[in-house]
Design an enzyme around this catalytic site. Structure first.
Site, mmCIF file in Angstrom:
data_model
loop_
_atom_site.group_PDB
_atom_site.id
_atom_site.type_symbol
_atom_site.label_atom_id
_atom_site.label_comp_id
_atom_site.label_asym_id
_atom_site.label_seq_id
_atom_site.Cartn_x
_atom_site.Cartn_y
_atom_site.Cartn_z
ATOM 1 N N GLU B 69 0.972 -1.357 0.244
ATOM 2 C CA GLU B 69 0.386 0.435 -0.037
ATOM 3 C C GLU B 69 1.172 1.410 -0.094
ATOM 4 O O GLU B 69 0.393 2.395 -0.531
ATOM 5 C CB GLU B 69 -0.778 -0.256 0.929
ATOM 6 C CG GLU B 69 -1.637 -0.895 1.013
ATOM 7 C CD GLU B 69 -1.522 -2.253 0.984
ATOM 8 O OE1 GLU B 69 -0.580 -2.572 1.329
ATOM 9 O OE2 GLU B 69 -2.703 -2.912 0.594
ATOM 10 N N HIS B 138 -11.976 -5.312 8.615
ATOM 11 C CA HIS B 138 -12.195 -5.377 7.209
ATOM 12 C C HIS B 138 -13.459 -4.286 6.621
ATOM 13 O O HIS B 138 -13.612 -3.776 5.523
ATOM 14 C CB HIS B 138 -12.551 -6.112 6.596
ATOM 15 C CG HIS B 138 -11.283 -7.329 6.547
ATOM 16 N ND1 HIS B 138 -10.373 -7.226 7.139
ATOM 17 C CD2 HIS B 138 -10.451 -7.694 5.248
ATOM 18 C CE1 HIS B 138 -9.614 -8.222 7.235
ATOM 19 N NE2 HIS B 138 -9.629 -8.142 6.142
#
Ligand SMILES: Cc1ncc(C[n+]2csc(CCOP(=O)(O)OP(=O)(O)O)c2C)c(N)n1
Ligand SMILES: [Mg+2]
Lengths: 328, 333
Positions: B69, B138
């Site tokens: 990321e 999540h």
């Protein structure tokens, strides 16, 4: 070393001009701070001058560079004008960033100096993106990301090397290994014997060179630039060096090995390079003295220009947060 | 939802986002896409939001990345510094946390720290939202983190037309925009946007006019607010519903005009209430309307706890139409 990339005499002189500028500028910076004329966090690069001088000599103005807090040597080598630089580190409106960046965030896109980060390791992911831009547009421009030995232990290093290799980006990862990350020695923090060895894991060439040797350093830089321009992908260069004045200006150095430091300072690369240029007939004493005198004058002018420049108006505080007049 | 003329058949939010990116890429060669699995050999995204783009525009412009990321956002930033307009996907909002340095210290600040010499025109797409039993890592709504970061803009569409229009505006914008997508709402159909339709950043929409209480929301919870209308009306409460659409900078003008009329306000979102967007809006309204409000400004978010897995707990987490109706009604008592 790959001697076919070795610099000729004229190129060595170009490198030396940069080395002389960087060395004089560091000495002046410490003096100006000591005299109380300027207050700023200062990360001296004294001892590391040859690395960016050789690297920048292997690049063109159009190539890109992303540097770090210990990066004023990189910027000067890449061509940031002294006046703009000094005004910026003095927080004045005539600085490259109108005084809003300061010594850790100087930026000068006109010479490809795109970002200066104060975050360890963060030069690399951004240099990848710049190199991706070069790759997409086919403009042949190379991006250099410089960073320290300590930064080779942070995640961004590993993510960046991997992506650069997978995407074959025209990027050069230039590690300036000065044997310390803040107060911690290289050995105590780093599992790999050499930072360059880490390149193997990313399937890219990795070389360790004596960063204080202009010939070795230039050869490695030039080879990496050629690879990048030819579309052959990234290179990791680990340039061995030493920082003479601790991590940050005012650092008492208690954590440093005294003998190691003394030996490194005795092997100061700048005067050794200078003496060799004269001994080999590449330049004369008079020629180099004139170059150095000119540098001193330029620095004099830059310092006075900077300290006479006004501070930014207070309304600058909320400008440049977003584009002026943008949809907001 | 008045600003899109439509005769076309409904589209889902997912299709609207896909079309918006495709239209932007067709209109401008500098628009590029990157993220995990985004190219077609990798199925055009884990949910398929970018499906078809790499086939149409080439894998040089639509690149699947390593699972990295920081490297993804760094690459987007770097490319934006040299003239590109990257649309980077961070698969789930919780994964932005491992790229926070790139977003907060770099994307958001480079314009300012460079004195305006550089800017970072990137869009960071990310999805989130409870409802699929993903548990604690999540489906967080972390929009307040980014709204709290000067230099960032944050948008969160609730319907297909806005999803298209906000994406086109975000790609055009010269500054970094975080674009929040709701996972369970991807397949919600809505009015199809006109091609080229732009929803300007910083403009809210009044979804329904009313007189007693202003209810402000965004993203999926907006649909819960709309679903609460019936119960509120049965209780004699007329709600004015505002879809913020852009969280930062938020549309004070539209909100102030509404609260000036109703004198009451409830802000509701899926993020936890504490230190959230509702707090910012409530504090601003308190300054603007001190002494003129008919009730304290209400906030309804998730409880101050991580997202739970167990179904009854998860269902009790985000605001529902029922809880929104009750909160709004209680403000009028
Ligand atoms: C992410 C992050 N962690 C910690 C710091 C504090 N810090 C600044 S410089 C530095 C040492 C870095 O060492 P190295 O990478 O070897 O570079 P050098 O300073 O020696 O040039 C540290 C720990 C920081 N700036 N960023
Ligand atoms: Mg170091």
């Amino acid at each position: 070393m790959t001697s076919n990339y070795a610099p000729d005499g004229a190129t060595q002189l170009e490198i030396y001009k940069r080395v002389a500028l960087l060395k004089a500028n560091d000495e002046r910076s410490r003096k100006v701070i000591m005299n109380g004329r300027l207050v700023m966090p200062y990360y001296s690069y004294r001892g590391q001058e040859v690395i960016p001088s050789a690297m920048a000599t292997a690049l063109t103005d159009d190539d890109y560079w992303v540097t770090i807090y210990r990066g004023i040597h990189d910027m000067l080598a890449k061509g940031m004008p002294l006046k703009d630089l000094w005004a910026e580190i003095a927080g004045r409106v005539d600085g490259t960033c109108k005084g809003k960046g300061g010594p850790m965030h100087l930026t000068y896109p006109k010479k490809g100096i795109m970002v200066t980060t104060g975050i360890v390791g963060s030069s690399m992911p951004i240099a990848n993106g710049i190199a991706w831009g070069s790759q997409l547009s086919g403009n042949g421009r190379v991006a250099v990301a410089t960073f320290g030995d300590g930064a080779s232990n942070i995640g961004a290093f590993h993510e960046s090397l991997n992506m650069a290799a997978v995407w074959k980006l025209p990027v050069i990862f230039l590690c300036q290994n000065n044997l310390y990350g803040e107060h911690t020695t290289y050995e105590k923090a780093t599992s790999a014997k050499r930072v360059a060895d880490r390149a193997v894991a990313y399937n890219m060439p990795g070389v360790r060179v004596n960063g204080n040797d202009p010939i070795e350093m230039f050869a490695a830089a030039r080879e990496a630039v050629e690879r990048a321009r030819a579309g052959e992908g990234p290179t990791l260069i680990e340039a061995m060096t030493f920082r003479f004045h601790g991590h940050v200006f005012g650092d008492a150095d208690a954590y440093m090995d005294k003998a190691q430091k003394k030996a490194a300072m005795e092997a100061d690369p700048a005067p050794i390079f200078r003496a060799r240029l004269i001994a080999e007939g590449i330049a004369t004493e008079e020629q180099l003295a004139a170059i150095e005198a000119d540098i001193e004058t330029q620095i004099d002018e830059a310092v006075e220009f900077a300290l006479a420049s006004p501070f930014p108006e207070l309304d600058e505080l909320t400008k440049d947060v977003y584009a002026q007049g943008a949809a907001a | 939802m008045s600003d899109t003329a439509t005769k076309a058949k409904p589209v889902t939010i997912l299709q609207a986002i896909n079309t918006a990116i495709a239209d932007a890429m067709a209109a401008d060669d500098t628009v590029i896409v990157l993220g995990e699995d985004v190219a077609d050999p990798e199925d055009g995204g884990v949910v398929g939001v970018t499906k078809g783009l790499s086939t149409r525009f080439g894998e040089h412009r639509v690149r699947s990345t390593p699972i990295a990321e920081q490297a993804i956002i760094g690459a987007a930033i770097g490319a934006s510094l040299v003239g590109y307009k990257p649309v980077a996907e961070i698969m789930l909002m919780n994964f932005t946390t491992v790229a926070m340095d790139m977003i907060v210290n770099h994307a958001a600040k480079l314009r300012f720290m460079s004195g305006g010499q550089t800017n970072v025109p990137i869009v960071i797409r990310t999805m989130t939202g409870t409802g699929f039993g993903s548990g604690g890592q999540h489906c967080d709504y972390l929009e307040a983190w980014f709204a709290h970061t000067p230099g960032m803009k944050v948008v969160a569409p609730s319907n297909a037309a806005d999803a298209y229009g906000l994406m086109r505006a975000a790609i055009n914008d010269p500054d970094p925009v975080l674009y929040i997508e709701n996972l369970p709402a991807y397949w919600t159909p809505g009015e199809a946007p006109e091609p080229g339709h732009i929803v300007p950043l910083g403009k809210a929409s009044v979804v329904k006019e009313g007189t007693d209480v202003t209810i402000i929301s965004y993203s999926r919870v907006l649909t819960e607010v709309v679903a609460a209308v019936e119960e509120m009306e049965a209780a004699g409460v007329s709600a004015e519903i505002i879809d913020l659409r852009t969280i930062s900078p938020w549309d004070k003008e539209t909100v102030f005009a509404s609260v000036a009329k109703t004198g009451r306000c409830l802000i509701t979102h899926e993020a936890v209430t504490e230190f959230g967007i509702g707090a910012e809006i409530a504090a601003t309204l308190q300054s603007e309307f001190f002494g003129k409000l008919k009730a304290p400004v209400g906030r309804l978010g998730a409880p101050y706890a991580p997202v739970p897995f167990s179904k009854p707990l998860e269902s009790a987490y985000a605001p529902t139409a029922k809880r929104i109706a009750q909160a709004a009604i209680s403000l009028t008592k």
